[in-house]
Design a protein around this motif. Structure first.
Motif, PDB file in Angstrom:
ATOM      1  N   HIS A  27       0.838  -1.203   0.000  1.00 26.99           N
ATOM      2  CA  HIS A  27       0.000   0.000   0.000  1.00 26.99           C
ATOM      3  C   HIS A  27       0.872   1.252   0.000  1.00 26.99           C
ATOM      4  O   HIS A  27       0.591   2.225  -0.709  1.00 26.99           O
ATOM      5  CB  HIS A  27      -0.914  -0.006   1.226  1.00 26.99           C
ATOM      6  N   ALA A  28       1.937   1.229   0.769  1.00 27.37           N
ATOM      7  CA  ALA A  28       2.849   2.368   0.790  1.00 27.37           C
ATOM      8  C   ALA A  28       3.494   2.565  -0.576  1.00 27.37           C
ATOM      9  O   ALA A  28       3.715   3.697  -1.009  1.00 27.37           O
ATOM     10  CB  ALA A  28       3.912   2.166   1.851  1.00 27.37           C
ATOM     11  N   LEU A  29       3.771   1.460  -1.273  1.00 25.72           N
ATOM     12  CA  LEU A  29       4.365   1.588  -2.609  1.00 25.72           C
ATOM     13  C   LEU A  29       3.400   2.250  -3.577  1.00 25.72           C
ATOM     14  O   LEU A  29       3.818   3.041  -4.425  1.00 25.72           O
ATOM     15  CB  LEU A  29       4.761   0.210  -3.129  1.00 25.72           C
ATOM     16  N   LEU A  30       2.100   1.931  -3.437  1.00 26.10           N
ATOM     17  CA  LEU A  30       1.109   2.603  -4.290  1.00 26.10           C
ATOM     18  C   LEU A  30       1.172   4.111  -4.102  1.00 26.10           C
ATOM     19  O   LEU A  30       1.222   4.877  -5.068  1.00 26.10           O
ATOM     20  CB  LEU A  30      -0.283   2.104  -3.936  1.00 26.10           C
ATOM     21  N   TYR A  31       1.192   4.542  -2.840  1.00 25.42           N
ATOM     22  CA  TYR A  31       1.225   5.982  -2.590  1.00 25.42           C
ATOM     23  C   TYR A  31       2.558   6.599  -2.983  1.00 25.42           C
ATOM     24  O   TYR A  31       2.607   7.763  -3.404  1.00 25.42           O
ATOM     25  CB  TYR A  31       0.926   6.270  -1.118  1.00 25.42           C
ATOM     26  N   LEU A  32       3.643   5.829  -2.876  1.00 25.51           N
ATOM     27  CA  LEU A  32       4.941   6.368  -3.297  1.00 25.51           C
ATOM     28  C   LEU A  32       4.975   6.577  -4.804  1.00 25.51           C
ATOM     29  O   LEU A  32       5.505   7.588  -5.294  1.00 25.51           O
ATOM     30  CB  LEU A  32       6.053   5.420  -2.856  1.00 25.51           C
ATOM     31  N   ILE A  33       4.383   5.640  -5.551  1.00 23.64           N
ATOM     32  CA  ILE A  33       4.308   5.811  -7.006  1.00 23.64           C
ATOM     33  C   ILE A  33       3.507   7.061  -7.340  1.00 23.64           C
ATOM     34  O   ILE A  33       3.868   7.853  -8.224  1.00 23.64           O
ATOM     35  CB  ILE A  33       3.679   4.556  -7.644  1.00 23.64           C
ATOM     36  N   LEU A  34       2.433   7.280  -6.593  1.00 24.24           N
ATOM     37  CA  LEU A  34       1.603   8.460  -6.834  1.00 24.24           C
ATOM     38  C   LEU A  34       2.375   9.744  -6.530  1.00 24.24           C
ATOM     39  O   LEU A  34       2.281  10.737  -7.272  1.00 24.24           O
ATOM     40  CB  LEU A  34       0.363   8.375  -5.960  1.00 24.24           C
ATOM     41  N   SER A  35       3.162   9.715  -5.459  1.00 21.98           N
ATOM     42  CA  SER A  35       3.978  10.884  -5.132  1.00 21.98           C
ATOM     43  C   SER A  35       4.991  11.176  -6.233  1.00 21.98           C
ATOM     44  O   SER A  35       5.184  12.337  -6.636  1.00 21.98           O
ATOM     45  CB  SER A  35       4.687  10.633  -3.796  1.00 21.98           C
ATOM     46  N   LEU A  36       5.615  10.112  -6.762  1.00 19.76           N
ATOM     47  CA  LEU A  36       6.586  10.319  -7.840  1.00 19.76           C
ATOM     48  C   LEU A  36       5.901  10.841  -9.098  1.00 19.76           C
ATOM     49  O   LEU A  36       6.449  11.707  -9.800  1.00 19.76           O
ATOM     50  CB  LEU A  36       7.307   9.006  -8.132  1.00 19.76           C
ATOM     51  N   LEU A  37       4.689  10.351  -9.379  1.00 15.72           N
ATOM     52  CA  LEU A  37       3.961  10.834 -10.546  1.00 15.72           C
ATOM     53  C   LEU A  37       3.652  12.322 -10.406  1.00 15.72           C
ATOM     54  O   LEU A  37       3.797  13.102 -11.364  1.00 15.72           O
ATOM     55  CB  LEU A  37       2.656  10.051 -10.712  1.00 15.72           C
ATOM     56  N   SER A  38       3.233  12.724  -9.209  1.00 15.42           N
ATOM     57  CA  SER A  38       2.886  14.137  -9.045  1.00 15.42           C
ATOM     58  C   SER A  38       4.131  15.023  -9.119  1.00 15.42           C
ATOM     59  O   SER A  38       4.077  16.138  -9.658  1.00 15.42           O
ATOM     60  CB  SER A  38       2.149  14.340  -7.730  1.00 15.42           C
ATOM     61  N   VAL A  39       5.272  14.512  -8.620  1.00 15.66           N
ATOM     62  CA  VAL A  39       6.506  15.295  -8.767  1.00 15.66           C
ATOM     63  C   VAL A  39       6.892  15.404 -10.238  1.00 15.66           C
ATOM     64  O   VAL A  39       7.387  16.449 -10.683  1.00 15.66           O
ATOM     65  CB  VAL A  39       7.627  14.660  -7.917  1.00 15.66           C
ATOM     66  N   ALA A  40       6.619  14.350 -11.011  1.00 10.90           N
ATOM     67  CA  ALA A  40       6.889  14.427 -12.453  1.00 10.90           C
ATOM     68  C   ALA A  40       6.025  15.492 -13.107  1.00 10.90           C
ATOM     69  O   ALA A  40       6.497  16.243 -13.973  1.00 10.90           O
ATOM     70  CB  ALA A  40       6.642  13.064 -13.097  1.00 10.90           C
ATOM     71  N   VAL A  41       4.769  15.573 -12.687  1.00 11.48           N
ATOM     72  CA  VAL A  41       3.886  16.616 -13.245  1.00 11.48           C
ATOM     73  C   VAL A  41       4.407  17.993 -12.867  1.00 11.48           C
ATOM     74  O   VAL A  41       4.389  18.930 -13.684  1.00 11.48           O
ATOM     75  CB  VAL A  41       2.441  16.395 -12.749  1.00 11.48           C
ATOM     76  N   ILE A  42       4.904  18.138 -11.638  1.00  8.07           N
ATOM     77  CA  ILE A  42       5.443  19.434 -11.213  1.00  8.07           C
ATOM     78  C   ILE A  42       6.673  19.805 -12.051  1.00  8.07           C
ATOM     79  O   ILE A  42       6.826  20.951 -12.492  1.00  8.07           O
ATOM     80  CB  ILE A  42       5.782  19.389  -9.713  1.00  8.07           C
TER      81      ILE A  42
END
Lengths: 207, 93
Positions: A27-42
């Motif tokens: 579950h933590a990996l799911l949220y970590l992937i999401l965090s990396l995706l949002s940093v990519a958008v930034i």
């Protein structure tokens, strides 16, 4: 542009906080992937599309695959079934799904309303990055390649199965294969032999 | 910049609070990511490509770090049957 930035920043912070408070590693990996995706958008918004693509490919792709492989390698035995049961709960996907839906909506908005040039007027294109990387920073590239080679050799050495602690109890399959080798040794059969043909002249009393 | 600071602080908090090795590695990833974001933001502020070059170097470092770190996690799990970092605290100098 500013509203988009703050929305993605909120998604990044929320997903990072949720990552840190999960109990299950997947579950933590799911949220970590999401965090990396949002940093990519930034990174895309502030005018670095090449860095955004690299972030997606290397962080969210390669490094996350490594993490998932290790998490799957470490799950074994009785805990695995309970984990599987908890993975199949559909409620777990609501949080990452909602945050990812925000990112998808922003992506659709950005595609619909213009190009990257509009969002970042001073975007740095990959050509400039490549010229700088292989021009004044060439020695850094060489050092990075040496670091990656050392990491490759080190990871291979650390991950090899040679145990430095012989007093630890051996796993079950090792004991079984030893017993099988002992049986082969005392019955005079090589382990690779044809067992049907060899079994015709086996010693009396053997099973 | 503020976002990079917040993300770095979150990664540092996770590094200090969690005791599972997988979570510690993930927190280190978040911190490296925040540092890279700060580099790219600083480079984009002046329109120079140097920030992205540094980001690429951070990316390579993170890849090497996570490979060695996960190999160490496998090693620790094989020896102690646990992911608790305090299980390895018997190595006292």
């Amino acid at each position: 542009m500013s509203g988009l930035f703050y929305l993605v920043a909120a998604v990044a912070i929320v997903s990072t906080v949720l990552m840190l408070t999960r109990l299950d590693a997947v579950h933590a990996l799911l949220y970590l992937i999401l965090s990396l995706l949002s940093v990519a958008v930034i990174l895309y918004i502030i005018g670095a599309p090449f860095a955004a693509a690299l972030e997606l490919i290397i962080y969210a792709g390669a490094i996350m695959v490594l993490f998932i492989f290790v998490v799957m390698l470490l799950n074994q035995g009785d805990r695995a079934t309970a984990l599987e049961r908890s993975w199949l709960k559909p409620g777990m996907w609501v949080g990452p799904g909602a945050l990812a839906a925000i990112l998808l909506a922003e992506f659709a908005y950005a595609l619909w309303h213009g190009s990257a040039r509009q969002f970042a007027p001073r975007a740095t294109d990959p050509k400039q990055v490549g010229l700088a990387l292989f021009g004044p920073y060439l020695i850094g590239v060489e050092v990075a390649s040496m670091l990656l080679t050392a990491a490759l050799v080190g990871a291979y050495h650390l991950g090899s199965r040679t145990s430095t602690r012989p007093e630890l109890p051996k796993p079950d399959h090792a004991l079984r294969s030893e017993a099988r080798n002992d049986y082969f040794a005392q019955s005079g059969i090589a382990p690779g032999d044809d067992l049907v043909r060899v079994g015709t002249n086996r010693p009396a009393g053997a099973p | 910049m503020l976002l990079a600071t917040i993300l770095f602080a979150l990664g540092l908090i996770g590094l200090l609070v969690r005791r599972n090795l997988i979570f510690i590695l993930m927190s280190i990833e978040v911190m490296l990511n925040a540092a890279g974001l700060a580099f790219v933001a600083a480079g984009a502020q002046w329109g120079q490509p140097d920030g992205q070059v540094m980001f690429i170097f951070i990316l390579a470092t993170a890849a090497a770090e996570v490979a060695v770190g996960l190999a160490l996690v496998l090693r620790l799990h094989r020896q102690y049957k646990s992911l608790d970092v305090d299980a390895a605290s018997e190595m006292r100098g």
